[in-house]
Design an enzyme around this catalytic site. Structure first.
Site, PDB file in Angstrom:
ATOM      1  N   ALA A 102       0.824  -1.212   0.000  1.00 46.25           N
ATOM      2  CA  ALA A 102       0.000   0.000   0.000  1.00 46.25           C
ATOM      3  C   ALA A 102       0.858   1.261   0.000  1.00 46.25           C
ATOM      4  O   ALA A 102       0.436   2.298  -0.540  1.00 46.25           O
ATOM      5  CB  ALA A 102      -0.927  -0.002   1.211  1.00 46.25           C
ATOM      6  N   PHE A 103       2.032   1.197   0.595  1.00 45.16           N
ATOM      7  CA  PHE A 103       2.892   2.371   0.642  1.00 45.16           C
ATOM      8  C   PHE A 103       3.341   2.798  -0.756  1.00 45.16           C
ATOM      9  O   PHE A 103       3.593   3.978  -1.004  1.00 45.16           O
ATOM     10  CB  PHE A 103       4.124   2.069   1.514  1.00 45.16           C
ATOM     11  CG  PHE A 103       4.954   3.267   1.839  1.00 45.16           C
ATOM     12  CD1 PHE A 103       4.571   4.139   2.841  1.00 45.16           C
ATOM     13  CD2 PHE A 103       6.127   3.534   1.143  1.00 45.16           C
ATOM     14  CE1 PHE A 103       5.331   5.261   3.151  1.00 45.16           C
ATOM     15  CE2 PHE A 103       6.898   4.641   1.442  1.00 45.16           C
ATOM     16  CZ  PHE A 103       6.501   5.507   2.449  1.00 45.16           C
TER      17      PHE A 103
ATOM     18  N   VAL B  82      -4.388  -2.629   4.419  1.00 45.71           N
ATOM     19  CA  VAL B  82      -3.480  -2.475   5.557  1.00 45.71           C
ATOM     20  C   VAL B  82      -4.212  -2.995   6.792  1.00 45.71           C
ATOM     21  O   VAL B  82      -5.348  -2.593   7.055  1.00 45.71           O
ATOM     22  CB  VAL B  82      -3.062  -1.009   5.765  1.00 45.71           C
ATOM     23  CG1 VAL B  82      -1.990  -0.914   6.832  1.00 45.71           C
ATOM     24  CG2 VAL B  82      -2.561  -0.404   4.463  1.00 45.71           C
TER      25      VAL B  82
ATOM     26  N   GLU C  83       0.655  -4.686  16.125  1.00 45.66           N
ATOM     27  CA  GLU C  83       0.990  -4.260  17.483  1.00 45.66           C
ATOM     28  C   GLU C  83       1.925  -3.061  17.506  1.00 45.66           C
ATOM     29  O   GLU C  83       2.334  -2.620  18.577  1.00 45.66           O
ATOM     30  CB  GLU C  83       1.636  -5.429  18.235  1.00 45.66           C
ATOM     31  CG  GLU C  83       0.694  -6.629  18.402  1.00 45.66           C
ATOM     32  CD  GLU C  83       1.356  -7.765  19.139  1.00 45.66           C
ATOM     33  OE1 GLU C  83       2.571  -7.658  19.407  1.00 45.66           O
ATOM     34  OE2 GLU C  83       0.665  -8.751  19.448  1.00 45.66           O
TER      35      GLU C  83
ATOM     36  N   HIS D 110       3.171   0.916  12.773  1.00 47.71           N
ATOM     37  CA  HIS D 110       3.403   0.759  11.333  1.00 47.71           C
ATOM     38  C   HIS D 110       2.123   0.997  10.532  1.00 47.71           C
ATOM     39  O   HIS D 110       2.141   1.627   9.465  1.00 47.71           O
ATOM     40  CB  HIS D 110       3.949  -0.640  11.066  1.00 47.71           C
ATOM     41  CG  HIS D 110       4.277  -0.906   9.628  1.00 47.71           C
ATOM     42  ND1 HIS D 110       5.372  -0.359   9.002  1.00 47.71           N
ATOM     43  CD2 HIS D 110       3.638  -1.652   8.683  1.00 47.71           C
ATOM     44  CE1 HIS D 110       5.413  -0.760   7.742  1.00 47.71           C
ATOM     45  NE2 HIS D 110       4.370  -1.543   7.521  1.00 47.71           N
TER      46      HIS D 110
ATOM     47  N   PHE E  56      -9.722   6.103  -3.910  1.00 48.13           N
ATOM     48  CA  PHE E  56      -9.086   5.449  -2.759  1.00 48.13           C
ATOM     49  C   PHE E  56      -9.823   4.153  -2.448  1.00 48.13           C
ATOM     50  O   PHE E  56     -10.894   4.161  -1.826  1.00 48.13           O
ATOM     51  CB  PHE E  56      -9.122   6.390  -1.552  1.00 48.13           C
ATOM     52  CG  PHE E  56      -8.383   5.882  -0.346  1.00 48.13           C
ATOM     53  CD1 PHE E  56      -7.006   5.925  -0.295  1.00 48.13           C
ATOM     54  CD2 PHE E  56      -9.065   5.369   0.750  1.00 48.13           C
ATOM     55  CE1 PHE E  56      -6.307   5.475   0.813  1.00 48.13           C
ATOM     56  CE2 PHE E  56      -8.397   4.925   1.867  1.00 48.13           C
ATOM     57  CZ  PHE E  56      -7.008   4.968   1.899  1.00 48.13           C
TER      58      PHE E  56
ATOM     59  N   ARG F 265     -16.009  -6.024   3.406  1.00 50.84           N
ATOM     60  CA  ARG F 265     -15.589  -4.739   2.854  1.00 50.84           C
ATOM     61  C   ARG F 265     -14.905  -4.843   1.489  1.00 50.84           C
ATOM     62  O   ARG F 265     -14.427  -3.838   0.979  1.00 50.84           O
ATOM     63  CB  ARG F 265     -14.631  -4.048   3.846  1.00 50.84           C
ATOM     64  CG  ARG F 265     -15.336  -3.641   5.133  1.00 50.84           C
ATOM     65  CD  ARG F 265     -14.349  -3.278   6.228  1.00 50.84           C
ATOM     66  NE  ARG F 265     -15.040  -2.753   7.404  1.00 50.84           N
ATOM     67  CZ  ARG F 265     -15.609  -3.505   8.326  1.00 50.84           C
ATOM     68  NH1 ARG F 265     -15.576  -4.821   8.222  1.00 50.84           N
ATOM     69  NH2 ARG F 265     -16.227  -2.955   9.357  1.00 50.84           N
TER      70      ARG F 265
END
Length: 251
Positions: free
Chosen positions: A153-154, A178, A182, A185, A210, A224
């Site tokens: 995704a980055f 994404v 924990e 990030h 998006f 989703r």
């Protein structure tokens, strides 16, 4: 003076007797002392009560005021919801007498690029399938669709920017996923993906939609994956709106 008596002994004895006599009613009122076992139990109960009071006071200092013991716990349905269940229903309504300009999600004759991330491929595969099905329903021919893959995704903004700069596509559909972990990030990747995709659209003037899922867990993905189709409709509508704006500017 004999060994049995010494001067003043009678007066002291009388004084002690008076004091004992004065305290006698009080002793009679108190009754006999409790047995050692009962005294020990009473002391333990008092110590436990003092410890509980100290714990309550500590909680109040920390900002966590305990609920009264006599109040029943709230039912699950009565607990406050911290997040809304979804989008608000209803359609936008423009009052009569105003000029309106809106786009259509009809994609006939429009070349479209889809940039999709490979990371979390189990989810992004479903997003891509949803998007391609929607493009077909919108009338976009298969040979007018280009699918570009990026690692994650980055990298979606960079891929979208490169595709938009070719000027070969009416719009770009960005798909990715994404999942929160924990560490922070998740926040960095999701935020940079969103701002980068918006920047690609702003700098090139090509609509970029998006279609990136930001999930708390992978279990939320199935409900989703329709985000892929939604992203296609958004991109096509904005492409049509931009086309009408350009036409009106040259008229």
């Amino acid at each position: 003076m004999t060994e049995e008596h010494w001067p003043g002994e009678d007066r002291i004895s009388a004084t002690e007797e008076d004091d004992l006599g004065a305290e006698a009613p009080e002793a009679e009122a108190d009754g006999q002392p409790a047995p050692p076992e009962e005294q020990l139990e009473a002391e333990e109960a008092e110590e436990a009560e003092e410890a509980e009071d100290a714990e309550d006071a500590e909680q109040r200092r920390d900002g966590d005021t305990p609920a009264p013991d006599d109040e029943p716990p709230a039912e699950e349905d009565e607990l406050p919801r911290l997040r809304g269940p979804g989008h608000a229903p209803g359609q936008l309504s423009v009052p009569d007498g105003y000029g309106t300009l809106t786009g259509s999600s009809d994609g006939a004759g429009r070349p479209v690029a889809v940039v999709v991330s490979r990371f979390n491929g189990e989810v992004t595969n479903k997003l891509l399938e949803s998007a391609l099905d929607e493009l077909e329903l919108a009338g976009v021919a298969r040979d007018s669709v280009t699918v570009a893959q990026v690692p994650g995704a980055f990298e979606l903004p960079l891929g979208a920017m490169a595709l938009a700069k070719t000027r070969r596509y009416a719009c770009i559909v960005a798909l990715g996923c994404v999942i929160r972990g924990e560490t922070p990030h998740f926040d960095y990747v999701a935020g940079e993906a969103a701002s980068g995709l918006q920047l690609a659209a702003l700098e090139t003037g090509v609509p970029v939609s998006f279609g990136v899922l930001t999930l708390e867990s992978a279990d939320q993905a199935d409900e989703r994956v329709g985000k892929g189709a939604e992203a296609v409709r958004t991109a096509l509508e904005m492409a049509d709106l931009f086309s009408k704006l350009r036409a009106s500017a040259t008229a």
